[in-house]
Design a protein around this motif. Structure first.
Motif, short mmCIF file in Angstrom:
data_model
loop_
_atom_site.label_atom_id
_atom_site.label_comp_id
_atom_site.label_asym_id
_atom_site.label_seq_id
_atom_site.Cartn_x
_atom_site.Cartn_y
_atom_site.Cartn_z
N ILE A 256 28.47 36.90 29.53
CA ILE A 256 29.54 36.81 30.53
C ILE A 256 28.99 36.41 31.90
N ALA A 257 29.86 35.71 32.63
CA ALA A 257 29.54 35.32 34.01
C ALA A 257 30.42 36.15 34.93
N VAL A 258 29.82 36.68 36.00
CA VAL A 258 30.60 37.47 36.96
C VAL A 258 30.53 36.83 38.33
N GLN A 259 31.50 37.18 39.15
CA GLN A 259 31.58 36.64 40.50
C GLN A 259 32.14 37.74 41.39
N ARG A 260 31.68 37.76 42.66
CA ARG A 260 32.23 38.76 43.57
C ARG A 260 33.53 38.22 44.18
N ASP A 261 34.57 39.02 44.11
CA ASP A 261 35.85 38.61 44.68
C ASP A 261 35.72 38.54 46.20
N GLY A 262 36.12 37.40 46.78
CA GLY A 262 35.96 37.19 48.22
C GLY A 262 36.67 38.23 49.06
N GLU A 263 37.82 38.71 48.61
CA GLU A 263 38.60 39.66 49.41
C GLU A 263 38.25 41.11 49.11
N THR A 264 38.31 41.48 47.84
CA THR A 264 38.09 42.90 47.50
C THR A 264 36.61 43.23 47.40
N LYS A 265 35.73 42.21 47.31
CA LYS A 265 34.28 42.39 47.16
C LYS A 265 33.91 43.02 45.81
N GLU A 266 34.89 43.14 44.92
CA GLU A 266 34.57 43.70 43.60
C GLU A 266 34.07 42.61 42.67
#
Length: 260
Positions: free
Chosen positions: A195-205
Motif C-alpha cells: 500500500i501507498a500512503v499520503q498525509r492529508d494536507g488538511e487533517t494531517k492524517e
C-alpha cells in the motif's frame, strides 16, 4: 468512441521485499507458505478510475502480458502459466483504511492474546482442514465463537485483516506461533509493501491511496478458474492498485493438498 479503450499492462520484474526477506524466511517455512505465496507487479497505461474497477480487472485478466507472467498452482503443487481463457471476473472490494497496528490492540483487550503477546490456547477444534488450538484462530474462523464479534464485518474486510488472517491460518501443514508478534511483523511488512500512503494536507492524517480487491475469474458455467478451481479460505488472489504510480500487484496463494 463509445467503446472504452482497454488498460494495457507492462510487467515489472520486481519482488516484494517481505517475500524474499531473510528475517521472515523461517516463518514462511513454518507456516507452509514459502514458495506458495507469490506476487507479480505491473504498471498500467491509463489513469485508474474507481468506478471502472470491473473493467480494470477484466482487462487485467485478458491482457497478454499479464497472462504470460502470472501463474497458478495446481492441486499437486506444480506452478504453471495461466494462458488465455475466456473469463468472467468477480471482484470484492476490500477496505484499506488502516494505517497503524493499533487495529490489532483489541486482541489483547478481549483476552485473545495476553499482555506479553502469548496467544491463549483452547481445546482443539477442526474446521475445513484447519486445526484450531487457540483463541486467535477461533476468533478468525468460527462465527459462533465468543470473540468473533470483536471485529465487525467492515473491519474483517480491511485488507490488513485479510493478510493477518492468512498468516495466522497458514498452509495445510502449519506449525503455528505461540506468540502473536511474528504474525504482526510479517503482516505489517507485507501490507507496507502493497500500500501507498499520503498525509492529508488538511487533517494531517495518513490516508491509504491504494485500492485492494479480492479477485477471481470464472468460466462460462460460473465455476472458478483462478486463483484455483476449488474455493478455500486460504486460496486467494488480491489485486492492489496504486492510482498515483499506476502500478498493480497481484498477490496469490493456493491452499493445495497437504503432503500426507
Amino acid at each position: 468512441s463509445m467503446e472504452e479503450e482497454s488498460y494495457k499492462f507492462t510487467y515489472l520484474p520486481k519482488t516484494l521485499p517481505t517475500l524474499c526477506s531473510k528475517d521472515f524466511k523461517q516463518y514462511f517455512e513454518k507456516w507452509y507458505l514459502k514458495d506458495r505465496l507469490r506476487a507479480w507487479c505491473f504498471s498500467f497505461d491509463k489513469s485508474f478510475q474507481h468506478y471502472r474497477k470491473e473493467k480494470f480487472v477484466h482487462d487485467f485478466f485478458h491482457d497478454e502480458v499479464v497472462l504470460a507472467n502470472i501463474q497458478a498452482m495446481s492441486p499437486s503443487g506444480a506452478w504453471g502459466y495461466v494462458g488465455m481463457q475466456t473469463y468472467n471476473v468477480a471482484i470484492e472490494e476490500l477496505n484499506s483504511t488502516v494505517t497503524s497496528l493499533n487495529f490489532f490492540d483489541k486482541l489483547k483487550n478481549e483476552g485473545i492474546v495476553r499482555e506479553n503477546g502469548s496467544i491463549c490456547k483452547c481445546f482443539d477444534e477442526f474446521y475445513e482442514g484447519v486445526t484450531i488450538s487457540d483463541e486467535l484462530r477461533k476468533m478468525l474462523l468460527l462465527e459462533d465463537s465468543d470473540n468473533f464479534e470483536c471485529y465487525s464485518d467492515e473491519e474483517r474486510k480491511e485488507f490488513i485483516f485479510k493478510l493477518f488472517f492468512h498468516f495466522v491460518i497458514g498452509g495445510p501443514i502449519c506449525q503455528f506461533e505461540d506468540n502473536i508478534q511474528p504474525y504482526l511483523d510479517v503482516t505489517k511488512s507485507l501490507y507496507k509493501d502493497l500500500i501507498a500512503v499520503q498525509r492529508d494536507g488538511e487533517t494531517k492524517e495518513m490516508i491509504v491511496l491504494t485500492k485492494a480487491y479480492k479477485v477471481k475469474t470464472m468460466d462460462s458455467k460460473g465455476c472458478m478458474t483462478y486463483p484455483a478451481e476449488e474455493e478455500h479460505d486460504q486460496t486467494f488472489a488480491y489485486l492492489t492498485i496504486d492510482p498515483l504510480k499506476r502500478q498493480a500487484v497481484l498477490l496469490y496463494h493456493a491452499w493445495g493438498k497437504s503432503l500426507w
